[in-house]
Design a protein around this motif. Structure first.
Motif, PDB file in Angstrom:
ATOM      1  N   GLY A 142       0.874  -1.071  -0.187  1.00 30.61           N
ATOM      2  CA  GLY A 142      -0.152   0.092  -0.012  1.00 30.61           C
ATOM      3  C   GLY A 142       0.631   1.343  -0.025  1.00 30.61           C
ATOM      4  N   GLU A 143       2.119   1.066   0.469  1.00 33.44           N
ATOM      5  CA  GLU A 143       3.106   2.359   0.310  1.00 33.44           C
ATOM      6  C   GLU A 143       3.401   2.577  -1.064  1.00 33.44           C
ATOM      7  N   PRO A 144       4.045   4.019  -1.211  1.00 27.60           N
ATOM      8  CA  PRO A 144       4.618   4.180  -2.727  1.00 27.60           C
ATOM      9  C   PRO A 144       5.683   3.268  -3.040  1.00 27.60           C
ATOM     10  N   ILE A 145       5.847   3.133  -4.273  1.00 25.49           N
ATOM     11  CA  ILE A 145       6.879   2.411  -4.659  1.00 25.49           C
ATOM     12  C   ILE A 145       8.553   2.972  -4.608  1.00 25.49           C
ATOM     13  N   MET A 146       8.988   2.250  -3.399  1.00 24.05           N
ATOM     14  CA  MET A 146      10.415   2.782  -3.231  1.00 24.05           C
ATOM     15  C   MET A 146      11.422   3.011  -4.345  1.00 24.05           C
ATOM     16  N   LEU A 147      11.100   2.002  -5.205  1.00 22.56           N
ATOM     17  CA  LEU A 147      12.312   1.922  -6.380  1.00 22.56           C
ATOM     18  C   LEU A 147      12.175   3.130  -7.028  1.00 22.56           C
ATOM     19  N   GLU A 148      11.017   3.457  -7.525  1.00 23.76           N
ATOM     20  CA  GLU A 148      10.541   4.907  -8.188  1.00 23.76           C
ATOM     21  C   GLU A 148      10.909   5.862  -7.449  1.00 23.76           C
ATOM     22  N   ILE A 149      10.823   5.993  -6.053  1.00 27.90           N
ATOM     23  CA  ILE A 149      11.331   7.277  -5.263  1.00 27.90           C
ATOM     24  C   ILE A 149      12.836   7.534  -5.412  1.00 27.90           C
ATOM     25  N   TRP A 150      13.565   6.175  -5.117  1.00 30.69           N
ATOM     26  CA  TRP A 150      14.842   6.177  -5.490  1.00 30.69           C
ATOM     27  C   TRP A 150      15.493   6.737  -6.664  1.00 30.69           C
ATOM     28  N   LEU A 151      14.833   6.100  -7.752  1.00 30.93           N
ATOM     29  CA  LEU A 151      15.406   6.550  -9.113  1.00 30.93           C
ATOM     30  C   LEU A 151      14.978   7.949  -9.325  1.00 30.93           C
ATOM     31  N   LYS A 152      13.919   8.532  -9.081  1.00 29.98           N
ATOM     32  CA  LYS A 152      13.616   9.757  -9.147  1.00 29.98           C
ATOM     33  C   LYS A 152      14.645  10.825  -8.303  1.00 29.98           C
ATOM     34  N   GLN A 153      15.033  10.358  -7.293  1.00 32.46           N
ATOM     35  CA  GLN A 153      15.980  11.148  -6.230  1.00 32.46           C
ATOM     36  C   GLN A 153      17.448  11.175  -6.829  1.00 32.46           C
TER      37      GLN A 153
END
Length: 329
Positions: free
Chosen positions: A54-65
């Motif tokens: 249910g949480e945002p996909i962390m891989l997406e967050i890391w790649l964006k950062q």
């Protein structure tokens, strides 16, 4: 600066002929960004980026950062841009996230894909679909040939002395056998913690060194302070090879094994069939309690920023080249 007409563009123009190895749990956005800004390829395992249901996909967050921060840095430093980054994919049948993670990395146009524990055509095709290259890690010549046959662009020769899932062959033998038939990108992993070791890797025939353990004891690394300090206090004699913790032979810090209540000198073996990445790692609890490292940890003297590690390796690399050239003159 590393220049070569034979290497893919992503591996050209580096400050040093080096790629930072993806470190389980330890490698995250902060470390990757610091490594890239320092001029070498930074990397992280895709499975390090985890989220609860249910949480945002962390891989997406890391790649964006990572992507956005390196873009900002490059705009501010056009004459000394950051090196590209890499994402490590565990290509094992138990990794239920693989298909999802491949799609995410392709969408973010990850420039370098490092693959482990299995060579698969579709993974290489996913990397190529977004303009990326694949580097597959291997422990022997047979696996090296299979990886290239299935479309990998380059190889990471994991020799004796490497941290984590280490090979058992001497780098002298492994690099020579691969170079008899393969003239593409070739990296060497195994105790590459100093500039002298990096120069030796190049002399053997590798294009780049694969630096791992030296970055665990850095300020940006996502590792417990006790882990970092244990590296500072340990040497090659403190490394134990065992298959118990993941099912595949790997190198670990003996003091961490003792602290977990086990005898480093009397560890049972485990079968490769026990590997399971369905929850993000193989025996994650054991991995958190038992700390991996390679035999090159004697070079680690203190906990420092990642950029300082690169500075030191670069100075040692230049000094070693000058010394060898003087000796041969």
């Amino acid at each position: 600066m590393l220049k070569s007409k034979t290497l893919p563009k992503a591996l050209q123009g580096l400050r040093l002929p080096a790629v930072a190895a993806p470190l389980f749990i330890v490698s995250g956005p902060d470390l990757v960004i610091a490594q890239c800004k320092a001029g070498i390829v930074g990397s992280f395992p895709a499975l390090n980026a985890r989220e609860k249901d249910g949480e945002p996909i962390m891989l997406e967050i890391w790649l964006k950062q990572i992507t956005e921060e390196l873009d900002r840095y490059n705009q501010a430093n056009p004459d000394t841009p950051a090196a590209p980054f890499a994402v490590n994919q565990i290509v094992h049948r138990s990794n239920g996230r693989l298909e999802r993670d491949l799609e995410i990395c392709a969408r973010w146009k990850v420039p370098i894909w490092i693959t482990s524990l299995g060579a698969r055509v579709e993974v290489n095709e996913a990397a190529h679909s977004c303009g990326g290259i694949t580097l597959h890690d291997i422990i022997n010549n047979t696996f090296a040939k299979k990886a290239i046959q299935k479309g990998a662009d380059g190889l990471i020769a994991v020799a004796a002395g490497a941290g984590g899932h280490a090979g058992q062959q001497s780098p002298f033998a492994l690099i020579r056998e691969i170079r008899e038939w393969f003239d593409g990108p070739l990296l060497l992993s195994g105790s590459i913690s100093t500039g002298e070791a990096l120069l030796a890797a190049r002399t053997l025939g590798a294009d780049l060194g694969y630096v791992g353990s030296a970055f665990i004891a850095t300020e940006e690394a996502n590792a417990q302070v006790e882990y970092k300090q244990m590296l500072v206090e340990s040497g090659a004699e403190d490394i134990v090879t065992s298959s118990l913790f993941t099912g595949v032979s790997g190198n670990y810090l003996a003091p961490s094994i003792s602290r977990a209540g086990l005898d480093p000198a009397n560890l049972p073996s485990a079968d490769p069939s026990s590997m399971n990445f369905s929850s993000g790692s193989s025996k994650a609890k054991a991995w958190k309690e038992i700390w991996g490292a390679g035999q090159g940890i004697g070079a680690i003297k203190s906990i420092v920023p990642a950029g300082k590690v690169v500075d030191q390796i670069e100075q040692e690399y230049r000094d070693a080249k000058q010394r060898i050239c003087s000796d041969l003159a």
